[in-house]
Design a protein around this motif. Structure first.
Motif: not given
Length: 317
Positions: A201-206, A270-280, A282-289
């Protein structure tokens, strides 16, 4: 017969009981609004709704509906709404009350036989933090629609004008391929690398209503089919490195379409992995691999004041 709800809150045994699940949109954000097939996932948490047709208190005025909403065991909304026209008499949050009033009014427009007895009390219980964006509204719509005996997709469309994927998740037993206007297709996700997937959870509700109101260009039939095919590739993927490539490809597609900067590029380069936004975006959740150990992932995001992290199998149903 009395029943305890929350922390010792006494109420009559409910005559009706409803439950709907929260959601996450794994693929086709924005594109799903224009008919692309999305991969949508119900989560293990949801919202229950209990409808009591007899007031517990003899002092309750007639002609009104009493609504009490809880997040886990804590109250987070209460209001009194007139049964005849669903106007708000008083509430703890005027904005939430007006939205609830609109949902009830729209439900009655869709089903004129939807009537509420004087003194009815409704108790809802949300199993997740409403700030997480997992579907506090869509689960409410689903439960209300079932109670009022109306089409949940139509009720959602009239009030929120969304794609409807969240409604598809509300009563789904597994992830689904969702295309606007079509019956959701159940899909079994069997990721051998699920232990390397995290939902943060990004800490920012969309605000979804604001996000989908942004004017974006229309996509071509070719692009719609391309995004739909990408959703299928996500579902069939069995190789971790390929999954990460699909995440990057999808992020670039949305970036090109919206003009927004991918979240990893903007905030976590600088994160060691891949990050994808989920939904709109700018907020809510990210998928981390990532192949990093869980404690290192938690430490990385904790240093950025992000503390809500789920393992894939701990959240996705």
């Amino acid at each position: 017969m009395l029943k305890t709800f929350g922390r010792g809150i006494a109420m009559l045994q409910p005559t009706l009981n409803f439950f709907a699940r929260g959601k996450l949109l794994l693929t086709a954000e924005y594109f799903v609004l224009q008919g692309a097939t999305a991969l949508a996932c119900p989560v293990k948490y949801g919202q229950s709704m209990m409808v009591c047709t007899d007031s517990i208190s003899a002092g309750n005025p007639s002609g009104v509906l009493h609504w009490k909403a809880f997040h886990l065991d804590q109250p987070w909304f209460s209001g009194t709404i007139r049964c005849n026209d669903f106007t708000v008499e008083h509430s703890s949050d005027p904005e939430k009350a007006q939205l609830l009033s609109k949902l009830l009014q729209t439900a009655r427009q869709l089903n004129p036989d939807f009537q509420i007895s004087d003194g009815t009390e409704i108790y809802t219980r949300l199993e997740f933090n409403p700030q997480w964006g997992l579907g506090s509204s869509s689960t409410l719509v689903s439960n209300l629609a079932e109670w009022a005996r109306v089409d949940p997709y139509l009720l959602n469309q009239r009030v929120f004008n969304g794609s409807g994927f969240d409604i598809a998740c509300a009563n789904a037993g597994s992830p689904v391929f969702y295309r606007k206007g079509f019956v959701p297709e159940p899909v079994h996700l069997n990721f051998p690398f699920a232990d390397k997937l995290y939902l943060v959870y990004s800490g920012q509700k969309q605000n979804t209503r604001e996000a989908i109101s942004v004017q974006l260009p229309e996509i071509s039939k070719y692009k719609r089919e391309e995004i739909s095919a990408l959703s299928g590739q996500f579902a069939r993927c069995r190789k971790f490195s390929h999954f990460q490539q699909l995440m990057l490809q999808h992020e670039q597609e949305v970036a090109n379409f919206t003009g927004l900067t991918p979240v990893q590029q903007q905030y976590f380069p600088d994160f060691d992995g891949t990050i994808k936004s989920l939904g709109a975006w700018g907020g809510d959740f990210f998928l981390i691999a990532s192949s990093l150990k869980p404690d290192k992932i938690k430490r990385y995001f904790s240093d950025k004041d992000i503390h809500t992290i789920f393992r894939w199998n701990d959240l996705i149903r």
